[in-house]
Write a protein that holds these residues in place. Sequence first.
Motif, PDB file in Angstrom:
ATOM      1  N   SER A  13       0.815  -1.226   0.000  1.00 33.10           N
ATOM      2  CA  SER A  13       0.000   0.000   0.000  1.00 33.10           C
ATOM      3  C   SER A  13       0.840   1.265   0.000  1.00 33.10           C
ATOM      4  O   SER A  13       0.303   2.373  -0.137  1.00 33.10           O
ATOM      5  N   LEU A  81      -6.962   0.895   4.012  1.00 36.65           N
ATOM      6  CA  LEU A  81      -6.477  -0.321   4.669  1.00 36.65           C
ATOM      7  C   LEU A  81      -7.364  -1.519   4.351  1.00 36.65           C
ATOM      8  O   LEU A  81      -6.877  -2.637   4.178  1.00 36.65           O
ATOM      9  N   TYR A  84      -6.801  -4.088   1.629  1.00 33.25           N
ATOM     10  CA  TYR A  84      -5.785  -5.118   1.826  1.00 33.25           C
ATOM     11  C   TYR A  84      -6.186  -6.095   2.939  1.00 33.25           C
ATOM     12  O   TYR A  84      -5.360  -6.815   3.480  1.00 33.25           O
ATOM     13  N   VAL A  86      -7.362  -5.366   5.914  1.00 36.38           N
ATOM     14  CA  VAL A  86      -6.990  -4.880   7.243  1.00 36.38           C
ATOM     15  C   VAL A  86      -8.060  -3.923   7.756  1.00 36.38           C
ATOM     16  O   VAL A  86      -8.359  -2.915   7.112  1.00 36.38           O
ATOM     17  N   SER A  88      -9.777  -1.418  10.941  1.00 35.86           N
ATOM     18  CA  SER A  88      -9.269  -0.309  11.761  1.00 35.86           C
ATOM     19  C   SER A  88     -10.118  -0.159  13.017  1.00 35.86           C
ATOM     20  O   SER A  88     -11.302  -0.501  13.025  1.00 35.86           O
ATOM     21  N   PHE A 326      -1.322   1.290  14.194  1.00 34.26           N
ATOM     22  CA  PHE A 326      -1.127   1.911  12.890  1.00 34.26           C
ATOM     23  C   PHE A 326       0.300   2.444  12.780  1.00 34.26           C
ATOM     24  O   PHE A 326       0.820   3.075  13.698  1.00 34.26           O
ATOM     25  N   ASP A 330       3.716  -3.564   9.861  1.00 40.39           N
ATOM     26  CA  ASP A 330       2.902  -3.836   8.676  1.00 40.39           C
ATOM     27  C   ASP A 330       3.221  -5.200   8.086  1.00 40.39           C
ATOM     28  O   ASP A 330       2.384  -5.791   7.391  1.00 40.39           O
ATOM     29  N   SER A 333       0.628  -7.310   9.949  1.00 41.98           N
ATOM     30  CA  SER A 333      -0.768  -6.956   9.653  1.00 41.98           C
ATOM     31  C   SER A 333      -1.170  -7.304   8.227  1.00 41.98           C
ATOM     32  O   SER A 333      -2.192  -7.976   7.996  1.00 41.98           O
ATOM     33  N   PHE A 334      -0.384  -6.847   7.260  1.00 39.24           N
ATOM     34  CA  PHE A 334      -0.780  -7.022   5.867  1.00 39.24           C
ATOM     35  C   PHE A 334      -0.627  -8.472   5.408  1.00 39.24           C
ATOM     36  O   PHE A 334      -1.376  -8.936   4.555  1.00 39.24           O
ATOM     37  N   LYS A 345      -6.001  -2.618  12.732  1.00 41.21           N
ATOM     38  CA  LYS A 345      -5.013  -1.662  13.221  1.00 41.21           C
ATOM     39  C   LYS A 345      -5.675  -0.670  14.169  1.00 41.21           C
ATOM     40  O   LYS A 345      -6.770  -0.162  13.881  1.00 41.21           O
TER      41      LYS A 345
END
Length: 391
Positions: A13, A81, A84, A86, A88, A326, A330, A333-334, A345
């Motif tokens: 991203s 986000l 992908y 993910v 929030s 955040f 990453d 997370s990703f 996140k």
Amino acid sequence: MPLFDDTQTAFESKSDKDLKKAHFLFKMIANPFLTKVGTVMFKLPFATEIPLVKPMIRRTIYKQFVGGETTAECLKVAKELSKYGVGSIMDYSVEGQEHEEEFDSVKNEILCLIDIANKNPVEFPFVVFKPTGFGRIDLFEKVGKKLPMTEEEKLSWKKICDRFEEVCKKGFEADVTMMVDAEESWMQDSADNLVDEMMQKYNKERCVVCNTLQMYRHDRLDYLKNIYQKAEAENYFIGFKVVRGAYMEKERARAEVENYPSPIQPDKAATDRDYDAALKFIVEHNHRISLFAGTHNEHSSELLTKLMKDNGIENGYHKIWFGQLFGMSDNISFKLGNLGYNIAKYLPYGPIKEVMPYLIRRAQENTSVAGQTGRELSLIEKEIKRRKQNA
């Protein structure tokens, strides 16, 4: 390739310009002297009013770790986000309130977040709040220790309970899961009791209200098991965000000054052991407990994927979530989002001046956590190199 070494997925991203900015920022944070100087400077009341300081903060540390100044700005970040896989969690990162009108303002902000999450369930699977956002920490401590209170303090405590009730009731009615953060140990007993009361009331059919366990405390694994037994006996669901913790140095210092046994684990190995044990216990009792594993630890994140597989649990099982802050990790997370796991996140927001305490903590934690900043830098450098080779 190790599970979390996939930098192409981790930084898909981010543009080349974004990567270079992140690299510069983590290089700065990696320097303890610069972090210390910046911390002292930004604690000054007038710091963010100095010409060019606010724009500099907004372009660097603020952009890396904060979703924006408003919920509208956060929603834009969250939608990006979500492309992908993910999610929030908007975190209203304003701290240090002391007055009833300020606590009511925080409560009203949380009610607004519930409305936003209800309308955008993919982007915002949870709403989070801090107990001390709803009332003074000394009141939580007095109630937890059963100390005498004045009539005025009793009234203030009732207002805290009413604020808890109002947001949890609205979360229940809007079908939005509420997570309550943990804070300092000396106020946590009363917060735990309040959250358990809300769980008993609103978690009859599913987990609407979740508490938080800080596993750097040596008593939290036993607390988890005891609450599980209680929930089994009284037939309600429970949920926990499991983290290692954020107040260790403050806790040890206070215990020493006030001469009581420290609630903190003897070392990091003990914290890691109990953290992973908590994940195992919850996964094995997922019929009753929901889990949000908040961690930047690659071992614990991979362990949870293995625990799920060993227990025949599919990647996107609705009762198990992973989470990171955040702007950090990453690569975890990703990658998890890419593999179909539930991941969200923490997305802080608020005016720059009011979010500065949060940003200072992020910088300090990245400096103090062994290997964290170095790991972020090495992954960014690896991806920059990969892109150059493939150009």
